[in-house]
Design a protein around this motif. Structure first.
Motif, mmCIF file in Angstrom:
data_model
loop_
_atom_site.group_PDB
_atom_site.id
_atom_site.type_symbol
_atom_site.label_atom_id
_atom_site.label_comp_id
_atom_site.label_asym_id
_atom_site.label_seq_id
_atom_site.Cartn_x
_atom_site.Cartn_y
_atom_site.Cartn_z
ATOM 1 N N PHE A 1 0.847 -1.186 0.000
ATOM 2 C CA PHE A 1 0.000 0.000 0.000
ATOM 3 C C PHE A 1 0.890 1.246 0.000
ATOM 4 O O PHE A 1 1.765 1.378 -0.833
ATOM 5 C CB PHE A 1 -0.981 -0.055 1.167
ATOM 6 C CG PHE A 1 -2.072 0.979 1.154
ATOM 7 C CD1 PHE A 1 -2.642 1.404 -0.031
ATOM 8 C CD2 PHE A 1 -2.546 1.531 2.338
ATOM 9 C CE1 PHE A 1 -3.649 2.362 -0.053
ATOM 10 C CE2 PHE A 1 -3.553 2.481 2.334
ATOM 11 C CZ PHE A 1 -4.104 2.893 1.141
ATOM 12 N N THR A 2 0.700 2.171 0.939
ATOM 13 C CA THR A 2 1.497 3.398 0.943
ATOM 14 C C THR A 2 2.763 3.285 1.783
ATOM 15 O O THR A 2 3.500 4.264 1.923
ATOM 16 C CB THR A 2 0.666 4.600 1.444
ATOM 17 O OG1 THR A 2 0.216 4.331 2.776
ATOM 18 C CG2 THR A 2 -0.529 4.845 0.533
ATOM 19 N N GLY A 3 3.000 2.118 2.374
ATOM 20 C CA GLY A 3 4.296 1.861 2.968
ATOM 21 C C GLY A 3 4.434 1.932 4.464
ATOM 22 O O GLY A 3 5.554 1.818 4.984
ATOM 23 N N TYR A 4 3.332 2.083 5.202
ATOM 24 C CA TYR A 4 3.480 2.236 6.652
ATOM 25 C C TYR A 4 4.090 0.994 7.294
ATOM 26 O O TYR A 4 5.052 1.087 8.066
ATOM 27 C CB TYR A 4 2.133 2.567 7.299
ATOM 28 C CG TYR A 4 2.253 2.883 8.773
ATOM 29 C CD1 TYR A 4 2.610 4.156 9.199
ATOM 30 C CD2 TYR A 4 2.029 1.913 9.739
ATOM 31 C CE1 TYR A 4 2.749 4.457 10.548
ATOM 32 C CE2 TYR A 4 2.159 2.194 11.089
ATOM 33 C CZ TYR A 4 2.523 3.471 11.489
ATOM 34 O OH TYR A 4 2.663 3.753 12.828
ATOM 35 N N SER A 5 3.535 -0.177 6.998
ATOM 36 C CA SER A 5 4.029 -1.396 7.637
ATOM 37 C C SER A 5 5.471 -1.691 7.236
ATOM 38 O O SER A 5 6.287 -2.109 8.070
ATOM 39 C CB SER A 5 3.129 -2.585 7.297
ATOM 40 O OG SER A 5 2.975 -2.735 5.902
ATOM 41 N N SER A 6 5.809 -1.458 5.965
ATOM 42 C CA SER A 6 7.187 -1.696 5.526
ATOM 43 C C SER A 6 8.151 -0.705 6.167
ATOM 44 O O SER A 6 9.289 -1.050 6.511
ATOM 45 C CB SER A 6 7.278 -1.618 4.003
ATOM 46 O OG SER A 6 6.704 -0.420 3.531
ATOM 47 N N LEU A 7 7.692 0.525 6.354
ATOM 48 C CA LEU A 7 8.535 1.537 6.980
ATOM 49 C C LEU A 7 8.886 1.152 8.410
ATOM 50 O O LEU A 7 10.063 1.169 8.805
ATOM 51 C CB LEU A 7 7.833 2.899 6.961
ATOM 52 C CG LEU A 7 8.532 4.042 7.704
ATOM 53 C CD1 LEU A 7 9.909 4.315 7.121
ATOM 54 C CD2 LEU A 7 7.664 5.309 7.664
ATOM 55 N N VAL A 8 7.877 0.798 9.206
ATOM 56 C CA VAL A 8 8.155 0.463 10.602
ATOM 57 C C VAL A 8 8.946 -0.831 10.720
ATOM 58 O O VAL A 8 9.757 -1.000 11.642
ATOM 59 C CB VAL A 8 6.856 0.402 11.436
ATOM 60 C CG1 VAL A 8 6.183 1.765 11.483
ATOM 61 C CG2 VAL A 8 5.888 -0.654 10.909
ATOM 62 N N THR A 9 8.723 -1.757 9.782
ATOM 63 C CA THR A 9 9.509 -2.989 9.779
ATOM 64 C C THR A 9 10.967 -2.695 9.482
ATOM 65 O O THR A 9 11.879 -3.174 10.173
ATOM 66 C CB THR A 9 8.951 -3.977 8.733
ATOM 67 O OG1 THR A 9 7.623 -4.351 9.084
ATOM 68 C CG2 THR A 9 9.818 -5.231 8.646
ATOM 69 N N ALA A 10 11.214 -1.900 8.447
ATOM 70 C CA ALA A 10 12.593 -1.578 8.065
ATOM 71 C C ALA A 10 13.312 -0.794 9.157
ATOM 72 O O ALA A 10 14.513 -0.995 9.397
ATOM 73 C CB ALA A 10 12.596 -0.794 6.759
#
Length: 221
Positions: free
Chosen positions: A70-79
Motif C-alpha cells: 500500500f502506501t508503505g506504513y508497515s514496511s517503513l516500521v519494519t525496516a
C-alpha cells in the motif's frame, strides 16, 4: 476480572498511543497522509505497526517479506526495526500507492533495506522459492488480496525458517468470519486460512483482536 476484551474509548486509545506506541515522525506523517485517501481503510494502525516492529526486534529478524505494501506504513516500521544488515522484500502491484512508500523509505533513511517487487505476489514468492529461499525467511506479514490468503499461507509455510513468524492481517473481516451464513469469496478465504493455520502441525498460533484481527504463527519445524 472480566473475560471480555476491554472496549477502547477515544481517551483510552489516545493514552495507549501516547504511552505504548512511540512512532517515527516519518511514520506519523505517512499515516496522516494516507488517512486522507479514499482507500484509508487499508491503512495499518499505529498499534499494529508497533507490534510488527516489536516482532522484528523480538525475533532478531534479518530477512522479512511483506505481501501488500500500500502506501508503505508497515514496511517503513519494519525496516526501521531491522538491523543495518536486514532486508525486506515488499510485494505489491500498484506503482501509484507504493510511490508514497518509496518517498517515505527514502526520507526515513531505510530505502537501502527494502526491495520492492511490482508484480503479483505469488509470482514473486515462487521465484524466490526457485532461488533457494525455502526455510530462510524470519518474518512474513500478509495484508493483500484476501482471496489469495490460502495460497500465501502455502508459500509462507515453506519460506519461513523454523522459529520464523507469520502474521496475517484482517483475519476477523469485520466479524464476518464468525457468521456461517456469509459465503462471500473473501470471507470464505479468510475463514479457510484461519482454520488451516489453526490445524497446521508445524505452526503454533494465536488470533488477536487487534485492529481487524491479526493471526500470528511461529513455525515450529
Amino acid at each position: 476480572m472480566s473475560r471480555e476484551t476491554l472496549a477502547l474509548t477515544e481517551a483510552l486509545t489516545d493514552y495507549i498511543r501516547t504511552v505504548g506506541v512511540p512512532e517515527h515522525p516519518v511514520a506519523t506523517r505517512l499515516r496522516a497522509d494516507t488517512a486522507s485517501m479514499e482507500e484509508a481503510n487499508m491503512q495499518l494502525s499505529a498499534e499494529q505497526g508497533r507490534f510488527l516492529a516489536f516482532l522484528v526486534t523480538l525475533t532478531g529478524a534479518r530477512r522479512c517479506v511483506e505481501i501488500g505494501t500500500f502506501t508503505g506504513y508497515s514496511s517503513l516500521v519494519t525496516a526501521l526495526a531491522l538491523p543495518a544488515d536486514g532486508a525486506l522484500l515488499c510485494c505489491d502491484v500498484s506503482d501509484e500507492w507504493t510511490g508514497m512508500a518509496r518517498n517515505a523509505w527514502a526520507e526515513a533513511g531505510v530505502a537501502d533495506k527494502i526491495t520492492l517487487q511490482i508484480a503479483p505476489a505469488l509470482e514473486t514468492l515462487d521465484a524466490k522459492l526457485a532461488e533457494g529461499w525455502a526455510g530462510t525467511v524470519d518474518l512474513m506479514f500478509v495484508d493483500a488480496d484476501k482471496e489469495s490468503y490460502p495460497a500465501y499461507l502455502d508459500r509462507a509455510s515453506t519460506l519461513l525458517r523454523p522459529g520464523g513468524v507469520l502474521a496475517f492481517d484482517n483475519v476477523l473481516w469485520g466479524g464476518s468470519v464468525a457468521d456461517p451464513t456469509d459465503r462471500k469469496e473473501t470471507t470464505v478465504a479468510i475463514r479457510e486460512t484461519n482454520k488451516a493455520i489453526a490445524d497446521h502441525p508445524d505452526l503454533f498460533h494465536v488470533l488477536l483482536p487487534v485492529g481487524d484481527g491479526m493471526m500470528l504463527a511461529v513455525k515450529t519445524a
